[in-house]
Design a protein around this motif. Structure first.
Motif, PDB file in Angstrom:
ATOM      1  N   LEU A   1       0.903  -1.157   0.011  1.00  0.00           N
ATOM      2  CA  LEU A   1       0.157   0.052  -0.142  1.00  0.00           C
ATOM      3  C   LEU A   1       0.941   1.113  -0.084  1.00  0.00           C
ATOM      4  N   HIS A   2       0.821   2.147  -0.935  1.00  0.00           N
ATOM      5  CA  HIS A   2       1.397   3.521  -0.990  1.00  0.00           C
ATOM      6  C   HIS A   2       0.470   4.387   0.067  1.00  0.00           C
ATOM      7  N   PHE A   3       1.435   5.267   1.075  1.00  0.00           N
ATOM      8  CA  PHE A   3       0.757   5.888   1.764  1.00  0.00           C
ATOM      9  C   PHE A   3       1.486   7.068   2.162  1.00  0.00           C
ATOM     10  N   TRP A   4       0.976   8.223   2.848  1.00  0.00           N
ATOM     11  CA  TRP A   4       1.521   9.522   2.974  1.00  0.00           C
ATOM     12  C   TRP A   4       1.144  10.071   4.160  1.00  0.00           C
ATOM     13  N   ARG A   5       1.913  10.691   5.015  1.00  0.00           N
ATOM     14  CA  ARG A   5       1.547  11.383   6.320  1.00  0.00           C
ATOM     15  C   ARG A   5       1.733  12.768   6.159  1.00  0.00           C
ATOM     16  N   ARG A   6       1.169  13.583   6.995  1.00  0.00           N
ATOM     17  CA  ARG A   6       1.286  15.031   6.912  1.00  0.00           C
ATOM     18  C   ARG A   6       2.630  15.682   7.467  1.00  0.00           C
ATOM     19  N   SER A   7       3.196  14.574   8.343  1.00  0.00           N
ATOM     20  CA  SER A   7       4.752  14.885   8.678  1.00  0.00           C
ATOM     21  C   SER A   7       5.690  14.963   7.573  1.00  0.00           C
ATOM     22  N   PHE A   8       5.365  13.846   6.455  1.00  0.00           N
ATOM     23  CA  PHE A   8       6.261  13.896   5.168  1.00  0.00           C
ATOM     24  C   PHE A   8       6.024  15.309   4.331  1.00  0.00           C
ATOM     25  N   ALA A   9       7.235  15.287   3.544  1.00  0.00           N
ATOM     26  CA  ALA A   9       6.905  16.301   2.364  1.00  0.00           C
ATOM     27  C   ALA A   9       5.933  15.957   1.650  1.00  0.00           C
ATOM     28  N   VAL A  10       5.523  17.358   0.896  1.00  0.00           N
ATOM     29  CA  VAL A  10       4.343  16.878  -0.255  1.00  0.00           C
ATOM     30  C   VAL A  10       4.883  16.028  -1.103  1.00  0.00           C
ATOM     31  N   GLY A  11       4.277  15.032  -1.774  1.00  0.00           N
ATOM     32  CA  GLY A  11       4.726  14.119  -2.630  1.00  0.00           C
ATOM     33  C   GLY A  11       5.664  12.865  -2.313  1.00  0.00           C
ATOM     34  N   ASP A  12       5.980  13.060  -0.916  1.00  0.00           N
ATOM     35  CA  ASP A  12       7.145  12.018  -0.605  1.00  0.00           C
ATOM     36  C   ASP A  12       6.287  10.777  -0.123  1.00  0.00           C
ATOM     37  N   VAL A  13       5.869   9.805  -1.086  1.00  0.00           N
ATOM     38  CA  VAL A  13       4.993   8.875  -0.803  1.00  0.00           C
ATOM     39  C   VAL A  13       5.970   7.506  -0.418  1.00  0.00           C
ATOM     40  N   LYS A  14       5.286   6.692   0.629  1.00  0.00           N
ATOM     41  CA  LYS A  14       6.181   5.529   0.784  1.00  0.00           C
ATOM     42  C   LYS A  14       5.225   4.459   0.694  1.00  0.00           C
ATOM     43  N   VAL A  15       5.809   3.190   0.791  1.00  0.00           N
ATOM     44  CA  VAL A  15       5.064   1.870   0.538  1.00  0.00           C
ATOM     45  C   VAL A  15       5.504   0.997   1.929  1.00  0.00           C
ATOM     46  N   THR A  16       4.392   0.128   2.147  1.00  0.00           N
ATOM     47  CA  THR A  16       4.346  -0.401   3.342  1.00  0.00           C
ATOM     48  C   THR A  16       3.416  -1.770   2.949  1.00  0.00           C
ATOM     49  N   THR A  17       3.223  -2.579   4.005  1.00  0.00           N
ATOM     50  CA  THR A  17       2.178  -3.733   3.938  1.00  0.00           C
ATOM     51  C   THR A  17       0.824  -3.395   4.925  1.00  0.00           C
ATOM     52  N   PRO A  18      -0.370  -3.993   4.848  1.00  0.00           N
ATOM     53  CA  PRO A  18      -1.417  -3.755   5.691  1.00  0.00           C
ATOM     54  C   PRO A  18      -1.045  -3.740   7.073  1.00  0.00           C
ATOM     55  N   GLU A  19      -0.099  -4.835   7.455  1.00  0.00           N
ATOM     56  CA  GLU A  19       0.196  -4.858   8.706  1.00  0.00           C
ATOM     57  C   GLU A  19       0.676  -3.601   9.542  1.00  0.00           C
ATOM     58  N   ASN A  20       1.285  -2.817   8.731  1.00  0.00           N
ATOM     59  CA  ASN A  20       2.020  -1.452   9.438  1.00  0.00           C
ATOM     60  C   ASN A  20       1.269  -0.416   9.182  1.00  0.00           C
ATOM     61  N   LEU A  21       0.045  -0.356   8.768  1.00  0.00           N
ATOM     62  CA  LEU A  21      -0.782   0.918   8.758  1.00  0.00           C
ATOM     63  C   LEU A  21      -2.059   1.120   9.528  1.00  0.00           C
ATOM     64  N   PHE A  22      -2.322   2.286  10.052  1.00  0.00           N
ATOM     65  CA  PHE A  22      -3.449   2.375  10.531  1.00  0.00           C
ATOM     66  C   PHE A  22      -3.731   1.723  11.814  1.00  0.00           C
ATOM     67  N   LEU A  23      -2.694   1.764  12.579  1.00  0.00           N
ATOM     68  CA  LEU A  23      -2.447   0.944  14.045  1.00  0.00           C
ATOM     69  C   LEU A  23      -2.205   2.010  15.107  1.00  0.00           C
ATOM     70  N   GLU A  24      -2.438   1.583  16.308  1.00  0.00           N
ATOM     71  CA  GLU A  24      -1.812   1.951  17.641  1.00  0.00           C
ATOM     72  C   GLU A  24      -1.413   0.670  18.559  1.00  0.00           C
TER      73      GLU A  24
END
Length: 295
Positions: free
Chosen positions: A28-51
């Motif tokens: 999954l490609h993802f971007w956080r507001r702490s990243f620069a605009v356009g600085d998109v990263k990629v990871t797996t579902p296991e590592n997104l939207f969790l606490e």
């Protein structure tokens, strides 16, 4: 239920939904507001939207109660089966038919999907608001100095804050809200060919899209993406299913609405996430109401 070996990484966007957005490489490609605009990263579902320990009650002696996490896992298991069947039907160009039990499950699934969101809870009640309410209660005459002593223990205060939020996540829908939900039908929104929805850190957003928006409160429809090509919402007629094919312009409007309220977004396409990273953040008013549930 208590356990020291229970999973501590709790997804507030279920992995069974995240997996419906993966690209051909399984990421999954993802971007956080702490990243620069356009600085998109990629990871797996296991590592997104969790606490960590998002749904874990912590007792006075540090004991952990993970009952709520297990309860959400059971809800997700049923939800995964429901979505598999629904997606297969609408992708085949057909309209789903649902019995009473399925409608009832759908209302509860939608309710808890929204309510369990970490984004919703953090923005619905800030730490400052919580502290002000706590101080107001503590200043009541029936409280003694001994009763107030625990308020100086910052670790204990933080534990009580977290437990209060978790308790709110666990409570079921009020009957009045269920009555309203039962008076609505299901809207299924289909993305155009070779286009996709994005996910945000709160599962539901609102946008001015289509004729249904003209009749909805505030002139907006609510929608919850459940796959890269499908989102769910409510229509006005009880126990009916309305399938709507979106235009590219409508889909862009919905994706921008999701991005505008999100600190993090994710989806199949690097280019799509990069383009949406230019959308500014704006906390929606409906985070403090149930409007997004019935839009």
């Amino acid at each position: 239920m208590s356990s020291n070996r229970a999973p501590r990484r709790h997804h507030y966007i279920p992995r069974m939904i995240l997996r419906n957005f993966i690209n051909d490489m399984g990421g999954l490609h993802f971007w956080r507001r702490s990243f620069a605009v356009g600085d998109v990263k990629v990871t797996t579902p296991e590592n997104l939207f969790l606490e960590d320990d998002l749904y874990t009650f912590i007792g006075d002696e540090g004991e952990r109660d993970v009952s709520l996490e297990y309860g959400f896992s059971k809800l997700e298991s049923t939800g995964a089966q429901f979505l598999r069947q629904l997606l297969g039907i609408v992708r085949a160009g057909k309209t789903p038919r649902m019995g009473n039990e399925v409608w009832e499950f759908l209302h509860h699934f939608r309710y808890y999907s929204d309510k369990r969101s970490a984004a919703w809870h953090s923005r619905f009640l800030s730490d400052d608001e919580f502290n002000a309410a706590l101080e107001e209660v503590a200043n009541q005459p029936r409280w003694t100095d001994a009763d107030r002593a625990w308020m100086t223990d910052l670790e204990d205060v933080d534990r009580i804050k977290r437990n209060a939020r978790i308790a709110a996540q666990a409570s079921g829908p009020p009957e009045g809200l269920l009555v309203e939900m039962r008076s609505r039908g299901l809207a299924v929104y289909l993305a155009p060919r070779n286009a996709a929805f994005v996910l945000g850190d709160h599962p539901t957003a609102m946008a001015k899209v289509g004729p249904a928006a003209e009749e909805a409160p505030g002139g907006k429809i609510s929608f919850m993406p459940v796959a890269s090509d499908v989102a769910l919402g409510y229509c006005s007629q009880a126990k009916t299913v309305h399938v709507e094919q979106l235009t590219r312009e409508q889909l862009r409007t919905m994706n921008e609405a999701m991005t505008r309220q999100s600190v993090m977004i994710a989806g199949r396409s690097h280019a799509l996430i990069a383009s949406l990273s230019r959308v500014n953040y704006e906390t929606p008013d409906y985070f403090t109401t149930s409007e997004y549930l019935l839009g």
